[in-house]
Structure formats: C-alpha cells, structure tokens
Scaffold this motif. Structure first.
Motif, PDB file in Angstrom:
ATOM      1  N   SER A 156     -30.150 -16.138  70.472  1.00 57.77           N
ATOM      2  CA  SER A 156     -30.375 -16.793  71.752  1.00 57.77           C
ATOM      3  C   SER A 156     -31.595 -17.696  71.643  1.00 57.77           C
ATOM      4  O   SER A 156     -32.251 -17.759  70.603  1.00 57.77           O
ATOM      5  CB  SER A 156     -30.581 -15.734  72.838  1.00 57.77           C
ATOM      6  OG  SER A 156     -31.746 -14.987  72.582  1.00 57.77           O
ATOM      7  N   PRO A 157     -31.941 -18.452  72.724  1.00 49.63           N
ATOM      8  CA  PRO A 157     -33.083 -19.373  72.647  1.00 49.63           C
ATOM      9  C   PRO A 157     -34.389 -18.751  72.175  1.00 49.63           C
ATOM     10  O   PRO A 157     -35.204 -19.426  71.552  1.00 49.63           O
ATOM     11  CB  PRO A 157     -33.193 -19.881  74.093  1.00 49.63           C
ATOM     12  CG  PRO A 157     -31.801 -19.846  74.607  1.00 49.63           C
ATOM     13  CD  PRO A 157     -31.197 -18.616  73.981  1.00 49.63           C
ATOM     14  N   LYS A 158     -34.614 -17.472  72.457  1.00 52.53           N
ATOM     15  CA  LYS A 158     -35.875 -16.851  72.030  1.00 52.53           C
ATOM     16  C   LYS A 158     -35.965 -16.737  70.510  1.00 52.53           C
ATOM     17  O   LYS A 158     -37.053 -16.529  69.977  1.00 52.53           O
ATOM     18  CB  LYS A 158     -36.026 -15.469  72.672  1.00 52.53           C
ATOM     19  CG  LYS A 158     -34.987 -14.449  72.236  1.00 52.53           C
ATOM     20  CD  LYS A 158     -35.150 -13.148  72.999  1.00 52.53           C
ATOM     21  CE  LYS A 158     -34.096 -12.127  72.586  1.00 52.53           C
ATOM     22  NZ  LYS A 158     -34.190 -10.889  73.379  1.00 52.53           N
ATOM     23  N   ASP A 159     -34.812 -16.845  69.818  1.00 57.08           N
ATOM     24  CA  ASP A 159     -34.806 -16.821  68.358  1.00 57.08           C
ATOM     25  C   ASP A 159     -34.904 -18.218  67.755  1.00 57.08           C
ATOM     26  O   ASP A 159     -34.832 -18.372  66.539  1.00 57.08           O
ATOM     27  CB  ASP A 159     -33.529 -16.147  67.842  1.00 57.08           C
ATOM     28  CG  ASP A 159     -33.339 -14.754  68.417  1.00 57.08           C
ATOM     29  OD1 ASP A 159     -34.327 -14.002  68.440  1.00 57.08           O
ATOM     30  OD2 ASP A 159     -32.212 -14.436  68.854  1.00 57.08           O
ATOM     31  N   MET A 160     -35.038 -19.240  68.608  1.00 53.73           N
ATOM     32  CA  MET A 160     -34.957 -20.630  68.141  1.00 53.73           C
ATOM     33  C   MET A 160     -36.211 -21.426  68.474  1.00 53.73           C
ATOM     34  O   MET A 160     -36.151 -22.630  68.708  1.00 53.73           O
ATOM     35  CB  MET A 160     -33.732 -21.324  68.772  1.00 53.73           C
ATOM     36  CG  MET A 160     -32.426 -20.617  68.553  1.00 53.73           C
ATOM     37  SD  MET A 160     -31.076 -21.406  69.431  1.00 53.73           S
ATOM     38  CE  MET A 160     -29.738 -20.249  69.132  1.00 53.73           C
ATOM     39  N   LYS A 161     -37.356 -20.765  68.524  1.00 52.23           N
ATOM     40  CA  LYS A 161     -38.579 -21.472  68.909  1.00 52.23           C
ATOM     41  C   LYS A 161     -38.898 -22.610  67.945  1.00 52.23           C
ATOM     42  O   LYS A 161     -39.315 -23.699  68.359  1.00 52.23           O
ATOM     43  CB  LYS A 161     -39.740 -20.484  68.984  1.00 52.23           C
ATOM     44  CG  LYS A 161     -39.596 -19.455  70.105  1.00 52.23           C
ATOM     45  CD  LYS A 161     -40.760 -18.487  70.131  1.00 52.23           C
ATOM     46  CE  LYS A 161     -40.602 -17.459  71.251  1.00 52.23           C
ATOM     47  NZ  LYS A 161     -41.719 -16.493  71.288  1.00 52.23           N
ATOM     48  N   TRP A 162     -38.695 -22.378  66.670  1.00 55.42           N
ATOM     49  CA  TRP A 162     -38.984 -23.427  65.697  1.00 55.42           C
ATOM     50  C   TRP A 162     -38.017 -24.598  65.851  1.00 55.42           C
ATOM     51  O   TRP A 162     -38.398 -25.763  65.616  1.00 55.42           O
ATOM     52  CB  TRP A 162     -38.900 -22.865  64.279  1.00 55.42           C
ATOM     53  CG  TRP A 162     -37.523 -22.434  63.854  1.00 55.42           C
ATOM     54  CD1 TRP A 162     -36.949 -21.216  64.013  1.00 55.42           C
ATOM     55  CD2 TRP A 162     -36.537 -23.257  63.218  1.00 55.42           C
ATOM     56  NE1 TRP A 162     -35.669 -21.209  63.520  1.00 55.42           N
ATOM     57  CE2 TRP A 162     -35.394 -22.450  63.020  1.00 55.42           C
ATOM     58  CE3 TRP A 162     -36.506 -24.586  62.792  1.00 55.42           C
ATOM     59  CZ2 TRP A 162     -34.238 -22.929  62.420  1.00 55.42           C
ATOM     60  CZ3 TRP A 162     -35.352 -25.064  62.192  1.00 55.42           C
ATOM     61  CH2 TRP A 162     -34.236 -24.251  62.006  1.00 55.42           C
ATOM     62  N   VAL A 163     -36.780 -24.297  66.255  1.00 58.45           N
ATOM     63  CA  VAL A 163     -35.804 -25.367  66.480  1.00 58.45           C
ATOM     64  C   VAL A 163     -36.251 -26.242  67.644  1.00 58.45           C
ATOM     65  O   VAL A 163     -36.229 -27.480  67.570  1.00 58.45           O
ATOM     66  CB  VAL A 163     -34.406 -24.771  66.748  1.00 58.45           C
ATOM     67  CG1 VAL A 163     -33.427 -25.885  67.119  1.00 58.45           C
ATOM     68  CG2 VAL A 163     -33.904 -24.014  65.533  1.00 58.45           C
ATOM     69  N   ALA A 164     -36.671 -25.602  68.756  1.00 59.88           N
ATOM     70  CA  ALA A 164     -37.103 -26.350  69.931  1.00 59.88           C
ATOM     71  C   ALA A 164     -38.340 -27.188  69.628  1.00 59.88           C
ATOM     72  O   ALA A 164     -38.437 -28.354  70.035  1.00 59.88           O
ATOM     73  CB  ALA A 164     -37.377 -25.388  71.089  1.00 59.88           C
ATOM     74  N   LEU A 165     -39.290 -26.607  68.915  1.00 58.16           N
ATOM     75  CA  LEU A 165     -40.524 -27.328  68.597  1.00 58.16           C
ATOM     76  C   LEU A 165     -40.238 -28.538  67.720  1.00 58.16           C
ATOM     77  O   LEU A 165     -40.741 -29.652  67.974  1.00 58.16           O
ATOM     78  CB  LEU A 165     -41.492 -26.378  67.894  1.00 58.16           C
ATOM     79  CG  LEU A 165     -42.923 -26.901  67.673  1.00 58.16           C
ATOM     80  CD1 LEU A 165     -43.583 -27.217  68.998  1.00 58.16           C
ATOM     81  CD2 LEU A 165     -43.735 -25.874  66.909  1.00 58.16           C
ATOM     82  N   THR A 166     -39.423 -28.364  66.698  1.00 55.91           N
ATOM     83  CA  THR A 166     -39.061 -29.480  65.824  1.00 55.91           C
ATOM     84  C   THR A 166     -38.279 -30.546  66.579  1.00 55.91           C
ATOM     85  O   THR A 166     -38.505 -31.755  66.404  1.00 55.91           O
ATOM     86  CB  THR A 166     -38.222 -28.978  64.636  1.00 55.91           C
ATOM     87  OG1 THR A 166     -38.938 -27.955  63.950  1.00 55.91           O
ATOM     88  CG2 THR A 166     -37.895 -30.110  63.678  1.00 55.91           C
ATOM     89  N   SER A 167     -37.375 -30.108  67.441  1.00 57.20           N
ATOM     90  CA  SER A 167     -36.528 -31.044  68.177  1.00 57.20           C
ATOM     91  C   SER A 167     -37.345 -31.902  69.140  1.00 57.20           C
ATOM     92  O   SER A 167     -37.113 -33.107  69.260  1.00 57.20           O
ATOM     93  CB  SER A 167     -35.455 -30.270  68.948  1.00 57.20           C
ATOM     94  OG  SER A 167     -34.601 -31.144  69.637  1.00 57.20           O
TER      95      SER A 167
END
Length: 520
Positions: A156-167
């Motif tokens: 879920s989004p809580k596992d994707m912090k690095w994805v959000a930051l990079t994006s």
C-alpha cells in the motif's frame, strides 16, 4: 508537517507527496491544450473544478472519520474504504456499484499512462538518433508493461514512500524543463485563442476530472496516515503545488502558442537537450505514478480473490496480470486524450461530484441527535430558569465524547465537577463581558476557517442544515449534468477520430506514423 515517528504510517508530508504523485505530470504536459481550447474561460473553469475536487475529497475524509465513530469495525475494511462507506450508508448494492466504478476508473487510468509513456519513448529515440532509431510505441508499451510488473508488487502507499519522494522530485524537474522548452522555442506571432464553446467545456471538464481526481485512492492514503484527521492539509497542499505548476505552464503556452500546442505539450517543440531530458523524466514519473494509483484496484481485487495482505506469489500473479491486461487494451486505443476524457467524464464524475456529498449527508443523518443535558436552575441576566445544554454546537468529532462526559458530570449550578465553583452573580459578569463576546466571535471565525480544510474540525453532529442540503443537491445535479454532457462529446470525438486513425492492434505502422505526424 514533520515526518511521523511511526515508520509504518504516513505523515502529513508523505501523504501530500503521495497525492502529488497521483496527479503526476499530466497536468503539466497534457492538460494545457484542453484548457486553452476553452478560450479565456479555461482558467476560471480549471479553478472551479479544483475547488469542487478539494471540497469533495475532504468530504470523503470526513465520511471515514464519522464512519469509524459510528462503527469502529469498519476499520477492518481498510483495503476497500470507499466501498465500505457506500455499504454503510446505502447498502450492499451501492457498495458493489462503487467497487465497479473505482476499479474501472483506476484500471482505465493506467491506459493513457502507458500510451503517453510509450509515445514519449518513441519520439525520444527518434530525436536522440537524428531520426535513425524508429521503434514503435506499440512495442515500447509491451516493454514498459514488463518492466512495471515487479514495481507493482509493492503493498500500500505506506510501503511506497521512496516512490512518492522520487516521483515528486521528477514532477518538479519536468515543470522546470517544460517551461525552459516553451520559453526557448520560437513563439507564434499573434497566437490564436479560440472562443468558448460547450463542447470544449465538456471535453476539458472530463480531462480535468481525470487528471486531478484523487477520490479513488484518497481514502487508501487516509487509512495509512498516522493522523487521519489531517487529511485536508495534505489535500490542500498537494492541490496548491500541482495547481500552481499547471497554471504557470498553461499561461506560458497560452500567450506564446495559443491553440497550436498539442495535447501532449512536448510534441511539436523543437528538439533540444532540455526537451529530451523532459521526455525521459515524464516517462519515468508516469511509471512511478502508476505504482501508487493502482493500489486501490490491486487491494480490492486481492481481497475478492482471497489474496493475503502479506507479500506472496499470489500478489505477484494478480498484479502482473492486471498490468498486462492494461497493456493489451492500450494497444487498441488510438489516442490517449480520448481515453482521459471518457474516463474523466463517465466514471470520475460520479466518484467526485455525486457520491461524496450523498455519503456525507447520509452519515450526518445517521449520527445521534443532539443530546440535551439538564444543568439545573441558574440566574442569567436577571432571569431564573431551568436550563439545558446542547452538546453539538461548535465542536469537533474528536471532542464530542469529552464534552458529553463533562456535561453529564455537571452539578446543579451548571458547573463541571472538579472545576472552580462560580456563583450565578459572577457568571452574569462573565457572560456580559466585552472580552467574552470578542473571544466567542474570534473562536467562531477560527472554527469556520479551519472547517474548510479540516476533516474533523467542523459542526458535524446530527442532520444537515437546510443550506447544506441545498448546496449538496446543487452539487449532485451539476455532477449529473456535466457527466452526461462530457460523456456524450467525448464518445462522439472518439468515434470520429478512430474512423481515421487505427490503433496499434490494427496497424502498427500507421499508428506509429500518426504519432510522428501529430508531433510536428
């Protein structure tokens, strides 16, 4: 907006980043053409839609908090929160309808993502090789699908912090590079600005609704937040950032090129180092955005198939199959903006305009009625009478239980137990004090301002007032009308365009040539 100490939850900062990631680069590279097509009314239309989307997204956040208060067991349905609210308010039938709308919207939204990313790669190869490397976007789409599959296996989004930051970093870079490319290109002398038309409005509404609609995923983000009641801050922050980037891009394109810009803003611009870097970053960001935006769909499908929340091979199979199905459908679509308009008009309209106000009104009606608690007899401005206190005036949902317990522990003089006893005479002086009136007015004004962006600081106990019901009815009516008109005009455009341009599945060569011709 400090980062939460709880690593497994989202802070307000990372929630904001997730929402900006959901918006992605489409508002920068794909939205300006539709807004310019509306003439001088395009920017006001965009601002109006922004306001409605912020308001209804906050309503959804309020719905979840009220639902948790009425039925704490709903927290166990966090894998499909939107459908859970629908079931709680209007029954199982509404839940099924919402589930299908959500799944179709999220799944369909991946198709234009794949189209734009693959078309960018085709043009990037041509420009970087001096027109020697002509690899069709039809094949690039297949490659992107295979590359995306492993990334889609995240939870879920809580596992994707690095994805959000990079994006988000990529979105900011794309904005600067796009502005540079627009400002360094040769402008059009006396650019033509079209006049407003109903068709242009309806098509622009569909694309706007598609590119800024966060409603299918916003509750998934809220469920993962450490402070759910601060969802409104994340929504407002994300809209402010992405909306500002879009407005700057739109104004530059508006005054320098008019309606000569393409639906993919990067197409038609002269080759340059900034443009090549821009196209590459756009492709990367689109792929990252698909990872976060697909979580609502993936979690719902996995729940229906009995796939556990923990990482297993079943998750890999389900998510990879959905990605490859999106690729297959992308090969059958002639142009990405037609898909945006169709999904935005037909599917996101109900999720954005119609359902959030209806759910909110229903939950307000389901709340307990205001509680009247006798506080004994007292003297107020010379009149002695029996008084009662209403516990739902200017209070938040979180403060309701505290007020209720304090009022129930009141003594015969209307003072709270363990509080300093005040005589009736002193209370008259307090009520008549100018300072008390000033503080009361300041507190009311503060509450009214905070209620615009907060999901819990609002008067939300019991049925809605008349003006709230009237506003809700107007909003739902506007949603129905715009959904019907936008769907009609987009379908008509899709049929007309598809008559002349075949998709990849029909003729790869002709479809690829159409992309090249449209770029120049």
């Amino acid at each position: 907006m400090a980062i939460s100490a709880t690593s497994s939850s989202l802070s307000v900062l990372f929630s904001t980043l997730c929402i900006i990631d959901l918006f992605g680069v489409f508002p920068i590279v794909a939205l300006p053409r539709a807004i310019i097509g509306c003439g001088w009314l395009g920017i006001p239309l965009a601002l109006c839609i922004f306001g409605v989307q912020v308001y209804t997204a906050i309503l959804l956040g309020r719905c979840w908090l009220i639902a948790e208060q009425l039925n704490p067991e709903i927290a166990h349905k966090s894998r499909y929160p939107y459908a859970a609210i629908a079931e709680m308010t209007f029954g199982e039938g509404a839940s099924i309808m919402v589930t299908y709308l959500l799944d179709l919207t999220v799944f369909g939204g991946g198709i234009p993502n794949l189209l734009v990313a693959s078309q960018n790669l085709q043009m990037l190869g041509l420009k970087a090789s001096q027109w020697n490397f002509d690899f069709s976007f039809c094949y690039w789409m297949l490659i992107l699908g295979l590359v995306l599959c492993p990334i889609m296996w995240l939870g879920s989004p809580k596992d994707m912090k690095w994805v959000a930051l990079t994006s988000v970093g990529t979105v900011l870079s794309v904005s600067v590079l796009t502005w540079t490319s627009l400002l360094t290109a040769e402008p059009i002398v006396s650019p033509h600005i079209p006049g407003p038309s109903w068709e242009a409005f309806c098509i622009a509404y569909g694309i706007l609704a598609f590119q800024f609609d966060i409603h299918p995923v916003i509750l998934t983000v809220q469920v993962d937040m450490a402070e759910k009641k601060k969802l409104g801050h994340a929504i407002l922050g994300a809209f402010s950032v992405t909306g500002s980037l879009f407005l700057v891009t739109c104004l530059i394109a508006f005054f320098r090129f008019g309606d000569r810009v393409r639906y993919n803003l990067l197409q038609g611009l002269p080759p340059s180092g900034a443009l090549l870097a821009d196209e590459l970053l756009v492709t990367v960001q689109i792929c990252l955005s698909m990872v976060v935006s697909g979580t609502a769909l993936f979690q719902d499908v996995e729940h229906k198939l009995g796939v556990p929340k923990e990482f297993t091979w079943k998750r890999c199979v389900v998510r990879s199959s959905l990605v490859l199905l999106a690729v297959l459908l992308g090969e059958t679509v002639p142009r990405f903006d037609l898909v945006m308009g169709l999904i935005g008009g037909a599917l996101t309209g109900p999720l954005m305009f119609i359902l959030p106000p209806l759910f909110y009104a229903r939950l307000r009606a389901m709340q307990p009625q205001p509680v009247m608690v006798a506080v004994g007899s007292t003297t107020f401005r010379g009149l002695r009478s029996n008084l009662a206190t209403i516990l739902d005036i200017h209070t938040s949902v979180d403060g309701l239980e505290d007020l209720r317990s304090r009022a129930l522990s009141a003594d015969n003089y209307g003072t709270f137990v363990n509080s300093t006893t005040t005589s009736p005479h002193n209370r008259d002086e307090i009520f008549d004090s100018p300072r008390a009136h000033l503080l009361q007015n300041a507190s009311y004004f503060r509450d009214r301002v905070l209620s615009l962006v907060s999901v819990d600081n609002y008067d939300a106990i019991g049925p809605m007032r008349f003006w709230e019901k009237l506003f809700t009815a107007c909003l739902v009516f506007a949603g129905v009308v715009t959904t019907v008109l936008s769907t009609f005009y987009t379908l008509r455009g899709t049929i007309e365009y598809a008559t002349f341009v075949p998709p990849c599945i029909v003729n790869v060569t002709v479809a690829s040539r159409a992309v090249i011709d449209n770029a120049f």
